[in-house]
Scaffold this active site. Structure first.
Site, PDB file in Angstrom:
ATOM      1  N   ASP A  91       0.902  -1.156   0.156  1.00  0.00           N
ATOM      2  CA  ASP A  91       0.127  -0.054   0.044  1.00  0.00           C
ATOM      3  C   ASP A  91       0.793   1.178   0.075  1.00  0.00           C
ATOM      4  O   ASP A  91       1.388   1.915   0.927  1.00  0.00           O
ATOM      5  CB  ASP A  91      -1.061  -0.033   1.303  1.00  0.00           C
ATOM      6  CG  ASP A  91      -2.099   1.125   1.143  1.00  0.00           C
ATOM      7  OD1 ASP A  91      -1.934   1.690   0.106  1.00  0.00           O
ATOM      8  OD2 ASP A  91      -2.948   1.048   2.046  1.00  0.00           O
ATOM      9  N   CYS A 122      -3.867   5.083  -2.631  1.00  0.00           N
ATOM     10  CA  CYS A 122      -5.162   5.745  -2.733  1.00  0.00           C
ATOM     11  C   CYS A 122      -5.209   6.827  -3.538  1.00  0.00           C
ATOM     12  O   CYS A 122      -5.389   7.930  -3.035  1.00  0.00           O
ATOM     13  CB  CYS A 122      -5.541   6.022  -0.984  1.00  0.00           C
ATOM     14  SG  CYS A 122      -4.230   6.778  -0.383  1.00  0.00           S
TER      15      CYS A 122
END
Length: 427
Positions: A304, A357
């Site tokens: 991530d 994100c």
């Protein structure tokens, strides 16, 4: 506080944020500390006014013909909170704490002004320099995709299946309904006006570890990792552990999750969260040294990656206007570095999962294809096929140009923005 005082406070907070070049959340916190008379309802309403103002900052400033905090706040009141100029003036009549209002003509423009003659980036409410990135990612639909980031987000939660079920937690949380895509999610819709979401973290079910607050998009990409019970999984940039918790539940507490992050401050909350959630198959590694002893041993590595955070603009609209080309370039360099480090951990036949994100191709597709060119031992698999297996295509679907990589957005999936790609190590 009446509306006039709240409007004045929101304008003050935005001016302070701009003058001192700091996050909106910090400016709001300090305002609350310096104005103890304001109750929690007042602080929440002022926060709504300030966040709405920044969501529509560019278009409101264009409509008003001035780049003032007052114009932005009033634009949010009319366009996201549904008040009319007439209702506003009536409400503020006799309120000595109310700010001075612009002319009736400006109020009407902020309420129902026509943006047709505005530049595209103004209508889209994004910085002009990011238009090429949005066009590259979303083609003819880029403007609508950008505009969706100027809306209020829902409150999403992930049910911890190690301790409870979706149905049981839904009964404990008033207004929570199953998410339309994520398999174990619950959602409370975006609030209107000066209302606020309930403080779900004060609920007994949260304290007992039966659910976590987690955007549906984050839940979806954790599901797409497809971690299986008994596997060895590395969460390479684990942060506070949101995806570690989701992976542990998917793995039914079987196998081993190795959680690591180079930033010990970001990693610190993970210990208490693991305990509350009843996770027994996670090992947190010391942030001071990369766990290189795991090289070549992992079935799945979840990366991530650090990113611009453009996918979270609905929740953090101030970051939309503060992002610079230099900052984006720095994030791209950081991503290249963590990809280079993470590539050593999967075993042959194992998987490297790249997540951000962000919705910017510089951080997403461009990174993945550059990595594959430099590392021919990896092959890009079809994330779209995994999506079909887990969720089907009878619901809202993400962006995918080739069924290989996918991008979630507020407009396409009703989530924060996320990018997902999975690569298999072939040798």
């Amino acid at each position: 506080m009446r509306l006039g005082g709240r409007l004045a406070a929101a304008i003050e907070v935005l001016d302070d944020m701009e003058a001192r070049k700091r996050p909106l959340s910090v400016a709001l916190r300090d305002w609350g500390s310096n104005h103890r008379f304001a109750g929690s309802g007042d602080r929440s309403a002022i926060g709504n006014l300030a966040y709405d103002a920044l969501r529509l900052a560019s278009s409101s400033a264009w409509l008003a013909g001035e780049n003032s905090s007052a114009a932005k706040v009033l634009g949010g009141v009319f366009r996201l909170q549904g008040m009319t100029p007439e209702q506003l003036k009536q409400t503020l009549d006799g309120d000595k704490f109310a700010p001075d209002l612009p002319s009736d003509a400006v109020l009407q423009k902020l309420h129902k002004g026509d943006l047709a003659l505005a530049d595209a980036h103004v209508r889209a409410d994004i910085p002009e320099w990011l238009v090429p990135s949005f066009e590259a990612n979303f083609a003819d639909e880029w403007e609508a995709e950008a505009q969706a980031f100027a809306t209020r987000p829902a409150l999403d939660m992930r049910v911890n299946t190690l301790k409870s079920s979706q149905g049981k937690v839904a009964k404990a949380l008033q207004g929570a309904k199953p998410t339309d895509i994520a398999r174990h999610g619950l959602r409370i819709p975006a609030v209107l006006g000066d209302r606020r979401h309930p403080n779900v973290m004060a609920e007994a079910a949260y304290q007992q570890g039966k659910f976590e607050v987690q955007d549906q998009g984050s839940q979806i990409v954790a599901d797409l990792v497809f971690a299986q019970p008994g596997e060895q999984v590395l969460d390479f940039c684990a942060g506070a552990g949101g995806k570690t918790l989701a992976l542990a539940a998917a793995m039914e507490n079987k196998g081993q999750i190795h959680a690591w992050d180079a930033d010990k401050t970001r990693l610190a909350p993970i210990h208490e969260r693991l305990k509350r959630a009843g996770v027994r198959n996670a090992q947190v590694h010391d942030a001071h040294s990369e766990p290189t002893h795991l090289h070549g041993k992992m079935d799945r590595v979840v990366l991530d990656a650090p990113c611009s955070g453009s996918g979270t603009w609905r929740r953090r609209p101030d970051t939309k206007w503060k992002l610079t080309p230099e900052q984006l370039e720095q994030r791209v360099e950081e991503q290249e570095a963590v990809l280079a480090a993470a590539r050593n951990y999967p075993r042959v036949g194992g998987f490297l999962v790249y997540i951000t994100c962000s919705v910017l191709p510089e951080e997403n597709e461009n990174q993945v294809y550059a990595f594959l060119e430099a590392n021919p031992e990896y092959e890009l698999l079809s994330a779209g096929e995994v999506w079909q297996d887990l969720f089907g295509f009878d619901k809202r679907t993400p962006w995918s140009s080739d069924m290989k990589t996918i991008t979630l957005t507020p407009a396409s999936t009703g989530t924060d923005g996320f990018f997902f790609a999975v690569m298999e190590r072939r040798k």
